[in-house]
Design a protein around this motif. Structure first.
Motif, PDB file in Angstrom:
ATOM      1  N   GLN A 229     -74.902  88.868  36.806  1.00 22.99           N
ATOM      2  CA  GLN A 229     -74.289  89.310  35.553  1.00 22.99           C
ATOM      3  C   GLN A 229     -73.981  88.123  34.656  1.00 22.99           C
ATOM      4  OE1 GLN A 229     -73.966  92.342  34.369  1.00 22.99           O
ATOM      5  NE2 GLN A 229     -73.038  91.600  32.517  1.00 22.99           N
ATOM      6  N   ALA A 230     -73.488  87.055  35.236  1.00 26.23           N
ATOM      7  CA  ALA A 230     -73.096  85.889  34.441  1.00 26.23           C
ATOM      8  C   ALA A 230     -74.294  85.165  33.855  1.00 26.23           C
ATOM      9  CB  ALA A 230     -72.273  84.931  35.290  1.00 26.23           C
ATOM     10  N   ILE A 231     -75.371  85.079  34.601  1.00 28.71           N
ATOM     11  CA  ILE A 231     -76.506  84.282  34.142  1.00 28.71           C
ATOM     12  C   ILE A 231     -77.603  85.165  33.567  1.00 28.71           C
ATOM     13  CG2 ILE A 231     -78.312  82.675  34.865  1.00 28.71           C
ATOM     14  CD1 ILE A 231     -76.314  81.742  37.057  1.00 28.71           C
ATOM     15  N   ALA A 232     -78.172  86.010  34.392  1.00 29.11           N
ATOM     16  CA  ALA A 232     -79.364  86.754  33.984  1.00 29.11           C
ATOM     17  C   ALA A 232     -79.064  87.798  32.903  1.00 29.11           C
ATOM     18  CB  ALA A 232     -79.992  87.422  35.201  1.00 29.11           C
TER      19      ALA A 232
ATOM     20  N   LYS B 273     -66.793  85.238  48.277  1.00 33.09           N
ATOM     21  CA  LYS B 273     -67.485  85.022  49.544  1.00 33.09           C
ATOM     22  C   LYS B 273     -68.977  85.119  49.267  1.00 33.09           C
ATOM     23  CE  LYS B 273     -63.714  87.274  51.866  1.00 33.09           C
ATOM     24  NZ  LYS B 273     -63.152  88.570  51.807  1.00 33.09           N
ATOM     25  N   PHE B 274     -69.761  84.463  50.094  1.00 32.71           N
ATOM     26  CA  PHE B 274     -71.204  84.510  49.897  1.00 32.71           C
ATOM     27  C   PHE B 274     -71.733  85.831  50.445  1.00 32.71           C
ATOM     28  CE2 PHE B 274     -75.645  83.421  50.611  1.00 32.71           C
ATOM     29  CZ  PHE B 274     -75.950  82.952  49.347  1.00 32.71           C
ATOM     30  N   ASP B 275     -71.754  86.837  49.590  1.00 30.89           N
ATOM     31  CA  ASP B 275     -72.264  88.149  49.952  1.00 30.89           C
ATOM     32  C   ASP B 275     -72.871  88.794  48.713  1.00 30.89           C
ATOM     33  OD1 ASP B 275     -69.959  88.638  48.539  1.00 30.89           O
ATOM     34  OD2 ASP B 275     -69.071  89.988  49.997  1.00 30.89           O
ATOM     35  N   LYS B 276     -73.119  90.087  48.789  1.00 32.59           N
ATOM     36  CA  LYS B 276     -73.781  90.752  47.662  1.00 32.59           C
ATOM     37  C   LYS B 276     -72.903  90.791  46.416  1.00 32.59           C
ATOM     38  CE  LYS B 276     -72.519  95.343  49.256  1.00 32.59           C
ATOM     39  NZ  LYS B 276     -72.998  96.621  49.723  1.00 32.59           N
ATOM     40  N   ARG B 277     -71.576  90.737  46.565  1.00 31.74           N
ATOM     41  CA  ARG B 277     -70.709  90.724  45.388  1.00 31.74           C
ATOM     42  C   ARG B 277     -70.868  89.424  44.608  1.00 31.74           C
ATOM     43  NH1 ARG B 277     -64.862  92.756  47.123  1.00 31.74           N
ATOM     44  NH2 ARG B 277     -64.920  90.718  48.102  1.00 31.74           N
ATOM     45  N   LEU B 278     -71.004  88.309  45.299  1.00 29.38           N
ATOM     46  CA  LEU B 278     -71.217  87.027  44.630  1.00 29.38           C
ATOM     47  C   LEU B 278     -72.567  87.010  43.921  1.00 29.38           C
ATOM     48  CD1 LEU B 278     -70.237  84.184  43.996  1.00 29.38           C
ATOM     49  CD2 LEU B 278     -71.310  83.436  46.113  1.00 29.38           C
ATOM     50  N   ILE B 279     -73.573  87.577  44.555  1.00 32.47           N
ATOM     51  CA  ILE B 279     -74.883  87.657  43.922  1.00 32.47           C
ATOM     52  C   ILE B 279     -74.821  88.519  42.666  1.00 32.47           C
ATOM     53  CG2 ILE B 279     -77.252  88.492  44.239  1.00 32.47           C
ATOM     54  CD1 ILE B 279     -76.936  87.672  47.210  1.00 32.47           C
TER      55      ILE B 279
END
Length: 132
Positions: free
Chosen positions: A56-59, A45-51
């Motif tokens: 983690q995946a990119i930065a 879902k588009f929330d803080k968990r997705l962010i």
């Protein structure tokens, strides 16, 4: 440009960092699949968990890759391994101290009572009397 100079001096560094990242991802995936069994928890879902997942995946992966190659370029692979080990030890030590501090604060505020409920007989003597 920076990665090209590292690749010329240490050609296997990028391969090693790649396999480190690959096996870290595999370990995280296996651990996640074992610990989170509820299928509803896997819904994005588009929330803080997705962010947090995207960060983690990119930065974090990019930062880890850049720091590893920079460290090898700057001081060599042995120093990089020693530095990473030292950082892990220091972070672990401070995590233990932080946890101990939180535990002491919780006990000091009247949280969990860790004292024995029976003050007449110590635990080991009580067990010895039950066995004997």
């Amino acid at each position: 440009m920076f990665q090209a100079s590292v690749t010329k001096k240490y050609p296997v560094v990028t391969v090693i960092v790649f396999f480190q990242t690959l096996f870290s991802a595999i370990q995280c995936a296996v651990f996640s699949l074992i610990t989170v069994r509820d299928p509803r928890e896997w819904e994005l879902k588009f929330d803080k968990r997705l962010i947090a997942i995207l960060y983690q995946a990119i930065a974090a992966t990019l930062i880890r890759y850049i720091l590893s190659t920079w460290c090898v370029h700057r001081a060599g692979p042995l120093f990089c391994a020693i530095l990473i080990g030292a950082v892990i030890i220091v972070v672990g030590f401070y995590a233990v101290l932080w946890g101990k501090s939180r535990e002491e604060n919780k006990i000091g505020k009247g949280g969990d009572n860790l004292e024995s409920s029976c003050h007449h007989v110590p635990l080991l003597q009580n067990r010895a009397q039950q066995v004997g």
